[in-house]
Design an enzyme around this catalytic site. Structure first.
Site, PDB file in Angstrom:
ATOM      1  N   ASP A  45       0.831  -1.206   0.000  1.00 42.46           N
ATOM      2  CA  ASP A  45       0.000   0.000   0.000  1.00 42.46           C
ATOM      3  C   ASP A  45       0.866   1.257   0.000  1.00 42.46           C
ATOM      4  O   ASP A  45       0.349   2.375  -0.099  1.00 42.46           O
ATOM      5  CB  ASP A  45      -1.001  -0.002   1.151  1.00 42.46           C
ATOM      6  CG  ASP A  45      -0.363  -0.114   2.527  1.00 42.46           C
ATOM      7  OD1 ASP A  45       0.883  -0.102   2.621  1.00 42.46           O
ATOM      8  OD2 ASP A  45      -1.111  -0.222   3.518  1.00 42.46           O
ATOM      9  N   SER A  46       2.183   1.066   0.041  1.00 44.77           N
ATOM     10  CA  SER A  46       3.118   2.173  -0.194  1.00 44.77           C
ATOM     11  C   SER A  46       2.866   2.822  -1.547  1.00 44.77           C
ATOM     12  O   SER A  46       3.282   3.969  -1.777  1.00 44.77           O
ATOM     13  CB  SER A  46       4.562   1.664  -0.128  1.00 44.77           C
ATOM     14  OG  SER A  46       4.740   0.525  -0.967  1.00 44.77           O
ATOM     15  N   ASP A  84      -0.677  -6.435  -0.029  1.00 43.86           N
ATOM     16  CA  ASP A  84      -1.116  -5.774   1.198  1.00 43.86           C
ATOM     17  C   ASP A  84      -2.636  -5.692   1.281  1.00 43.86           C
ATOM     18  O   ASP A  84      -3.309  -5.400   0.279  1.00 43.86           O
ATOM     19  CB  ASP A  84      -0.574  -4.338   1.245  1.00 43.86           C
ATOM     20  CG  ASP A  84       0.693  -4.206   2.052  1.00 43.86           C
ATOM     21  OD1 ASP A  84       1.011  -5.119   2.838  1.00 43.86           O
ATOM     22  OD2 ASP A  84       1.371  -3.172   1.916  1.00 43.86           O
ATOM     23  N   GLU A 181       9.088  -3.624  11.259  1.00 48.47           N
ATOM     24  CA  GLU A 181       9.528  -2.351  10.701  1.00 48.47           C
ATOM     25  C   GLU A 181       9.909  -1.357  11.792  1.00 48.47           C
ATOM     26  O   GLU A 181       9.186  -1.188  12.778  1.00 48.47           O
ATOM     27  CB  GLU A 181       8.423  -1.752   9.827  1.00 48.47           C
ATOM     28  CG  GLU A 181       8.791  -0.416   9.196  1.00 48.47           C
ATOM     29  CD  GLU A 181       7.804   0.054   8.149  1.00 48.47           C
ATOM     30  OE1 GLU A 181       7.986   1.181   7.655  1.00 48.47           O
ATOM     31  OE2 GLU A 181       6.862  -0.693   7.823  1.00 48.47           O
TER      32      GLU A 181
END
Length: 264
Positions: A45-46, A84, A181
């Site tokens: 979804d980046s 995602d 992350e």
């Protein structure tokens, strides 16, 4: 080269072989990454930030991810393809099933969702129904407004223990892969050693089983905020495929991530 599966990644972990992952959003880049030997490709979804120009990932829809998953699928033959689940597309177990179905039918081999213990029932149900799950903890970008920005997580003892507990619980629920992350390297190492499933790090030090970066950061074409944990490989190589090979080689020999890409 044989096709990468979840079993392949498990074997890599058991053998101590580091593996690589990159985001991809179209067939052409995906084909290049695949042919150079990137093991995992993520339709992240980046794309909301690097393709659509949003400030965060929240506006991305299931339709967006499904479209780009279909594009990437057409370009690859070897890499494991993860998609995602976008923001608020898995708020309930039923919604999770619907979203995961759409993305698996679009060509994903696995779905990724962000969050901790509240996801356990969804992870269990997905696994029971034959959908491989990658969990994502630590800094979860869909919760950026809760965190007050893109900040390192798990620096104090209580939060570090919480993240470790989440990792163990997600594995027990059936997750076959974990992304961590922006957490301290020592915590990432502890999680990687505590889990039997492969762990992929981003901004989490060099002791995870694999490393993932956003392709735009690897190629030095990101605009705006550039994460400390990223590295522009195109700058040092001058050619896209060479940049990808350099990323793969540096992960394999342990030189990436270096201290300058790592949080303590």
């Amino acid at each position: 080269m044989s096709k990468v599966t979840t079993s392949t990644l498990m074997k890599f972990k058991q053998e101590g072989k580091k593996f690589t992952a990159l985001t991809a959003y179209d067939a052409s880049f995906a084909a290049a990454f695949d042919s150079e030997g990137v093991d995992v490709l993520l339709v992240g979804d980046s794309l909301g930030m690097v393709l659509q120009g949003h400030e965060d990932t929240l506006p991305v829809t299931v339709q967006d991810i499904a479209y780009h998953t279909r594009c990437v699928r057409r370009g690859i033959s070897r890499a494991l393809l993860i998609a995602d689940l976008p923001f608020m597309s898995y708020a309930t177990v039923e919604q999770t099933m619907t979203t995961a179905t759409a993305l698996m039918q679009a060509g994903a081999n696995m779905v990724k969702l962000e969050g901790g213990e509240w996801l356990l029932e969804s992870v269990k149900k997905l696994t029971e129904r034959g959908v491989p799950v990658c969990a994502h903890i630590g800094l979860t970008p869909q919760s950026v407004h809760v965190f007050g920005g893109f900040k390192v997580q798990g620096r104090d003892a209580d939060n570090a223990q919480r993240i470790l507990n989440e990792a163990k619980a997600l594995e027990a629920a059936g997750a076959q892969l974990l992304v961590i992350e922006c957490i301290p390297a020592s915590l990432a190492k502890a999680i990687t050693e505590a889990l039997s499933i492969p762990v992929i790090g981003i901004g989490a030090g060099k002791d995870t089983d694999g490393q993932i970066l956003v392709m735009h950061d690897v190629l030095g074409i990101s605009s705006g905020y550039i994460p400390r944990f990223s590295k522009n490989y195109l700058k040092q190589t001058g050619e896209i495929r060479a940049a990808v090979r350099a990323f793969i080689d540096e992960v394999a020999d342990g030189s990436f991530p270096g201290p300058e890409h790592t949080f303590n």
